[in-house]
Design an enzyme around this catalytic site. Structure first.
Site, mmCIF file in Angstrom:
data_model
loop_
_atom_site.group_PDB
_atom_site.id
_atom_site.type_symbol
_atom_site.label_atom_id
_atom_site.label_comp_id
_atom_site.label_asym_id
_atom_site.label_seq_id
_atom_site.Cartn_x
_atom_site.Cartn_y
_atom_site.Cartn_z
ATOM 1 C CG HIS A 1 -4.551 -0.281 4.877
ATOM 2 N ND1 HIS A 1 -3.966 0.516 3.786
ATOM 3 C CD2 HIS A 1 -5.462 -1.195 4.585
ATOM 4 C CE1 HIS A 1 -4.766 -0.334 2.693
ATOM 5 N NE2 HIS A 1 -5.564 -1.166 3.004
ATOM 6 C CG HIS B 1 -4.188 4.278 3.245
ATOM 7 N ND1 HIS B 1 -3.075 3.633 3.940
ATOM 8 C CD2 HIS B 1 -4.445 5.273 3.807
ATOM 9 C CE1 HIS B 1 -2.792 4.008 5.186
ATOM 10 N NE2 HIS B 1 -3.569 5.074 5.176
ATOM 11 C CG ASN C 1 -12.285 10.740 -5.339
ATOM 12 O OD1 ASN C 1 -13.028 11.321 -5.504
ATOM 13 N ND2 ASN C 1 -11.190 11.000 -5.946
ATOM 14 C CG ASP D 1 -2.247 14.541 -5.245
ATOM 15 O OD1 ASP D 1 -3.234 13.725 -4.898
ATOM 16 O OD2 ASP D 1 -1.615 14.216 -6.586
ATOM 17 C CB CYS E 1 -0.785 0.041 1.101
ATOM 18 S SG CYS E 1 -1.847 1.657 1.213
ATOM 19 C CB CYS F 1 0.929 1.553 4.304
ATOM 20 S SG CYS F 1 -0.642 1.205 4.829
ATOM 21 C CG HIS G 1 -6.551 9.273 -0.378
ATOM 22 N ND1 HIS G 1 -6.703 8.002 -0.773
ATOM 23 C CD2 HIS G 1 -6.950 10.151 -1.577
ATOM 24 C CE1 HIS G 1 -7.248 7.704 -1.982
ATOM 25 N NE2 HIS G 1 -7.139 9.101 -2.531
ATOM 26 N N GLY H 1 -14.204 6.846 -8.234
ATOM 27 C CA GLY H 1 -12.963 7.642 -8.885
ATOM 28 C C GLY H 1 -11.752 7.314 -7.706
ATOM 29 C CG HIS I 1 -8.261 14.260 -2.796
ATOM 30 N ND1 HIS I 1 -7.131 14.308 -3.769
ATOM 31 C CD2 HIS I 1 -8.812 13.163 -2.856
ATOM 32 C CE1 HIS I 1 -7.105 13.298 -4.179
ATOM 33 N NE2 HIS I 1 -8.101 12.379 -3.611
HETATM 34 P P1 AMP Z 1 -7.928 9.107 -5.543
HETATM 35 O O1 AMP Z 1 -8.326 9.163 -6.758
HETATM 36 O O2 AMP Z 1 -8.869 9.832 -4.502
HETATM 37 O O3 AMP Z 1 -7.565 7.607 -4.938
HETATM 38 O O4 AMP Z 1 -6.458 9.915 -5.284
HETATM 39 C C1 AMP Z 1 -5.292 9.470 -5.439
HETATM 40 C C2 AMP Z 1 -4.010 10.439 -5.234
HETATM 41 O O5 AMP Z 1 -3.022 10.072 -4.873
HETATM 42 C C3 AMP Z 1 -3.997 11.162 -6.683
HETATM 43 O O6 AMP Z 1 -4.306 12.523 -6.679
HETATM 44 C C4 AMP Z 1 -2.521 10.910 -6.811
HETATM 45 O O7 AMP Z 1 -1.963 11.993 -7.635
HETATM 46 C C5 AMP Z 1 -2.200 10.926 -5.338
HETATM 47 N N1 AMP Z 1 -0.832 9.961 -5.288
HETATM 48 C C6 AMP Z 1 -0.469 8.795 -5.650
HETATM 49 N N2 AMP Z 1 0.908 8.535 -5.507
HETATM 50 C C7 AMP Z 1 1.243 9.470 -4.503
HETATM 51 C C8 AMP Z 1 2.407 9.517 -4.029
HETATM 52 N N3 AMP Z 1 3.357 8.842 -3.955
HETATM 53 N N4 AMP Z 1 2.809 10.766 -3.347
HETATM 54 C C9 AMP Z 1 1.607 11.856 -3.406
HETATM 55 N N5 AMP Z 1 0.472 11.521 -4.064
HETATM 56 C C10 AMP Z 1 0.420 10.417 -4.629
HETATM 57 ZN ZN ZN Z 2 -2.479 1.470 3.497
#
Ligand code: AMP
Ligand code: ZN
Length: 123
Positions: free
Chosen positions: A46, A107, A96, A30, A4, A7, A109, A102, A111
């Site tokens: 997680h 994990h 999301n 991001d 993950c 994580c 999160h 989307g 935004h």
């Molecule tokens: P979601 O579509 O809500 O799952 O958004 C996942 C977000 O994680 C996207 O906006 C990606 O740009 C962001 N993301 C993916 N990998 C990383 C990373 N290593 N560091 C920072 N952001 C990330």
């Molecule tokens: Zn995780």
């Protein structure tokens, strides 16, 4: 949770630009920002999606939401109520959830997305 990415960010196995950390939560930039300010707030534990949250997670979810205004102020998003009563600045909070929601990273999160005139004309 093995494999993950968030994580691994939470445990500092892979780097991120951290903007906030406490014992429960981490916030970082991001990697592919949709706006001048684009932060992600995650729990260190997680949880795959918001829909997996149990009642015992509700305080933590409240902390995630409650952190957004602080991060927004620290990153210059406001909002600010002007003398004429209009608001300038502002940001969106977004979770999301699932494929149709989307979600790309499984994990939980949140935004925090803000910046000048972003989202104008978008929902
Ligand atoms: P979601 O579509 O809500 O799952 O958004 C996942 C977000 O994680 C996207 O906006 C990606 O740009 C962001 N993301 C993916 N990998 C990383 C990373 N290593 N560091 C920072 N952001 C990330
Ligand atoms: Zn995780």
């Amino acid at each position: 949770m093995d494999n993950c990415i968030f994580c691994k960010i939470a445990s500092k196995q892979i780097p991120s630009t951290i903007v906030y950390e406490d014992d429960e939560l981490l916030a970082f930039k991001d990697i592919n920002p949709a706006a001048p300010v684009h932060l992600l707030v995650i729990p260190k534990i997680h949880l795959d999606t918001l829909s997996s949250a149990l009642p015992e997670h509700h305080v933590m979810l409240g902390k995630m939401l409650g952190l957004a205004p602080q991060l927004a102020v620290e990153h210059g998003c406001g909002p600010v109520r002007q003398a004429d009563g209009q608001y300038t600045g502002g940001y969106k909070t977004l979770i999301n959830t699932g494929a149709d929601g989307g979600q790309e990273v499984y994990h939980l999160h949140m935004h925090v997305i803000g910046g000048p005139k972003l989202w104008r004309g978008q929902s």
